[in-house]
Design a protein around this motif. Structure first.
Motif, PDB file in Angstrom:
ATOM      1  N   SER A 261     -57.640 -70.144  42.802  1.00  0.00           N
ATOM      2  CA  SER A 261     -57.068 -71.115  41.862  1.00  0.00           C
ATOM      3  C   SER A 261     -57.928 -71.297  40.617  1.00  0.00           C
ATOM      4  CB  SER A 261     -56.837 -72.460  42.551  1.00  0.00           C
ATOM      5  OG  SER A 261     -58.046 -72.980  43.052  1.00  0.00           O
ATOM      6  N   GLY A 262     -59.192 -70.988  40.696  1.00  0.00           N
ATOM      7  CA  GLY A 262     -60.052 -71.062  39.528  1.00  0.00           C
ATOM      8  C   GLY A 262     -59.722 -70.005  38.481  1.00  0.00           C
ATOM      9  N   ASP A 263     -59.009 -68.963  38.889  1.00  0.00           N
ATOM     10  CA  ASP A 263     -58.613 -67.895  37.972  1.00  0.00           C
ATOM     11  C   ASP A 263     -57.233 -68.114  37.369  1.00  0.00           C
ATOM     12  OD1 ASP A 263     -60.994 -66.672  38.565  1.00  0.00           O
ATOM     13  OD2 ASP A 263     -60.143 -65.218  39.961  1.00  0.00           O
ATOM     14  N   TRP A 264     -56.540 -69.186  37.758  1.00  0.00           N
ATOM     15  CA  TRP A 264     -55.204 -69.459  37.246  1.00  0.00           C
ATOM     16  C   TRP A 264     -55.291 -69.975  35.812  1.00  0.00           C
ATOM     17  CZ3 TRP A 264     -52.081 -72.608  41.432  1.00  0.00           C
ATOM     18  CH2 TRP A 264     -52.031 -71.884  42.616  1.00  0.00           C
ATOM     19  N   SER A 265     -54.325 -69.565  34.994  1.00  0.00           N
ATOM     20  CA  SER A 265     -54.212 -70.150  33.656  1.00  0.00           C
ATOM     21  C   SER A 265     -53.497 -71.496  33.792  1.00  0.00           C
ATOM     22  CB  SER A 265     -53.417 -69.225  32.728  1.00  0.00           C
ATOM     23  OG  SER A 265     -52.059 -69.202  33.113  1.00  0.00           O
ATOM     24  N   THR A 266     -53.494 -72.267  32.734  1.00  0.00           N
ATOM     25  CA  THR A 266     -52.794 -73.557  32.744  1.00  0.00           C
ATOM     26  C   THR A 266     -51.307 -73.344  32.988  1.00  0.00           C
ATOM     27  OG1 THR A 266     -54.425 -74.426  31.192  1.00  0.00           O
ATOM     28  CG2 THR A 266     -52.368 -75.648  31.394  1.00  0.00           C
ATOM     29  N   ASN A 267     -50.734 -72.338  32.356  1.00  0.00           N
ATOM     30  CA  ASN A 267     -49.303 -72.049  32.538  1.00  0.00           C
ATOM     31  C   ASN A 267     -48.999 -71.618  33.965  1.00  0.00           C
ATOM     32  OD1 ASN A 267     -48.661 -72.679  29.895  1.00  0.00           O
ATOM     33  ND2 ASN A 267     -48.795 -70.571  29.187  1.00  0.00           N
ATOM     34  N   GLU A 268     -49.870 -70.808  34.549  1.00  0.00           N
ATOM     35  CA  GLU A 268     -49.660 -70.375  35.933  1.00  0.00           C
ATOM     36  C   GLU A 268     -49.706 -71.563  36.882  1.00  0.00           C
ATOM     37  OE1 GLU A 268     -51.401 -65.813  36.058  1.00  0.00           O
ATOM     38  OE2 GLU A 268     -52.816 -67.488  36.226  1.00  0.00           O
ATOM     39  N   ALA A 269     -50.642 -72.475  36.671  1.00  0.00           N
ATOM     40  CA  ALA A 269     -50.744 -73.662  37.538  1.00  0.00           C
ATOM     41  C   ALA A 269     -49.495 -74.522  37.410  1.00  0.00           C
ATOM     42  CB  ALA A 269     -51.987 -74.467  37.172  1.00  0.00           C
ATOM     43  N   ALA A 270     -49.010 -74.704  36.191  1.00  0.00           N
ATOM     44  CA  ALA A 270     -47.801 -75.504  35.987  1.00  0.00           C
ATOM     45  C   ALA A 270     -46.589 -74.823  36.621  1.00  0.00           C
ATOM     46  CB  ALA A 270     -47.565 -75.729  34.495  1.00  0.00           C
ATOM     47  N   ASP A 271     -46.467 -73.514  36.438  1.00  0.00           N
ATOM     48  CA  ASP A 271     -45.342 -72.780  37.030  1.00  0.00           C
ATOM     49  C   ASP A 271     -45.415 -72.792  38.553  1.00  0.00           C
ATOM     50  OD1 ASP A 271     -44.169 -72.140  34.599  1.00  0.00           O
ATOM     51  OD2 ASP A 271     -45.210 -70.207  34.430  1.00  0.00           O
ATOM     52  N   TYR A 272     -46.621 -72.662  39.101  1.00  0.00           N
ATOM     53  CA  TYR A 272     -46.779 -72.692  40.559  1.00  0.00           C
ATOM     54  C   TYR A 272     -46.328 -74.043  41.105  1.00  0.00           C
ATOM     55  CZ  TYR A 272     -48.791 -72.293  45.211  1.00  0.00           C
ATOM     56  OH  TYR A 272     -48.945 -72.267  46.573  1.00  0.00           O
ATOM     57  N   THR A 273     -46.756 -75.101  40.462  1.00  0.00           N
ATOM     58  CA  THR A 273     -46.364 -76.442  40.904  1.00  0.00           C
ATOM     59  C   THR A 273     -44.853 -76.622  40.815  1.00  0.00           C
ATOM     60  OG1 THR A 273     -48.483 -77.320  40.172  1.00  0.00           O
ATOM     61  CG2 THR A 273     -46.711 -78.904  40.509  1.00  0.00           C
ATOM     62  N   LYS A 274     -44.286 -76.180  39.718  1.00  0.00           N
ATOM     63  CA  LYS A 274     -42.845 -76.339  39.479  1.00  0.00           C
ATOM     64  C   LYS A 274     -42.018 -75.525  40.469  1.00  0.00           C
ATOM     65  CE  LYS A 274     -39.354 -75.608  35.904  1.00  0.00           C
ATOM     66  NZ  LYS A 274     -39.127 -75.108  34.548  1.00  0.00           N
ATOM     67  N   HIS A 275     -42.385 -74.263  40.681  1.00  0.00           N
ATOM     68  CA  HIS A 275     -41.548 -73.351  41.455  1.00  0.00           C
ATOM     69  C   HIS A 275     -41.920 -73.228  42.924  1.00  0.00           C
ATOM     70  CE1 HIS A 275     -39.475 -71.937  37.869  1.00  0.00           C
ATOM     71  NE2 HIS A 275     -40.645 -71.787  37.288  1.00  0.00           N
ATOM     72  N   CYS A 276     -43.186 -73.447  43.249  1.00  0.00           N
ATOM     73  CA  CYS A 276     -43.628 -73.176  44.616  1.00  0.00           C
ATOM     74  C   CYS A 276     -43.897 -74.447  45.418  1.00  0.00           C
ATOM     75  CB  CYS A 276     -44.880 -72.310  44.588  1.00  0.00           C
ATOM     76  SG  CYS A 276     -44.687 -70.782  43.648  1.00  0.00           S
ATOM     77  N   VAL A 277     -44.244 -75.537  44.747  1.00  0.00           N
ATOM     78  CA  VAL A 277     -44.570 -76.785  45.453  1.00  0.00           C
ATOM     79  C   VAL A 277     -43.350 -77.692  45.504  1.00  0.00           C
ATOM     80  CG1 VAL A 277     -46.021 -78.835  45.446  1.00  0.00           C
ATOM     81  CG2 VAL A 277     -47.007 -76.622  44.840  1.00  0.00           C
ATOM     82  N   PHE A 278     -42.748 -77.933  44.352  1.00  0.00           N
ATOM     83  CA  PHE A 278     -41.649 -78.892  44.263  1.00  0.00           C
ATOM     84  C   PHE A 278     -40.280 -78.227  44.300  1.00  0.00           C
ATOM     85  CE2 PHE A 278     -45.050 -81.365  42.108  1.00  0.00           C
ATOM     86  CZ  PHE A 278     -45.122 -82.364  43.067  1.00  0.00           C
ATOM     87  N   ASN A 279     -40.198 -77.026  44.776  1.00  0.00           N
ATOM     88  CA  ASN A 279     -38.913 -76.302  44.800  1.00  0.00           C
ATOM     89  C   ASN A 279     -38.165 -76.583  46.064  1.00  0.00           C
ATOM     90  OD1 ASN A 279     -36.780 -74.661  44.308  1.00  0.00           O
ATOM     91  ND2 ASN A 279     -37.954 -72.785  44.375  1.00  0.00           N
TER      92      ASN A 279
END
Length: 58
Positions: A40-58
């Motif tokens: 997770s330290g290698d994630w960009s800000t956009n990747e973290a936001a997309d992960y949260t949007k699509h993988c956590v709250f989906n």
């Protein structure tokens, strides 16, 4: 000489296009799995936001 340069440039463009097509679509199950395996330290800000949007709250 010009033909060799043109062929070399064409090869590089085709190779780069082929490699970029292998990345899974953002938000897909394969993408979520790939992101989960990436530190997770290698994630960009956009990747973290997309992960949260699509993988956590989906």
């Amino acid at each position: 000489m010009l033909l060799k340069k043109l062929l070399a440039v064409s090869f590089v463009v085709v190779l780069a296009g082929g490699l970029s097509a292998c990345a899974p679509e953002v938000g897909s199950e394969a993408w979520c799995k790939q992101m989960k395996e990436k530190p997770s330290g290698d994630w960009s800000t956009n990747e973290a936001a997309d992960y949260t949007k699509h993988c956590v709250f989906n």
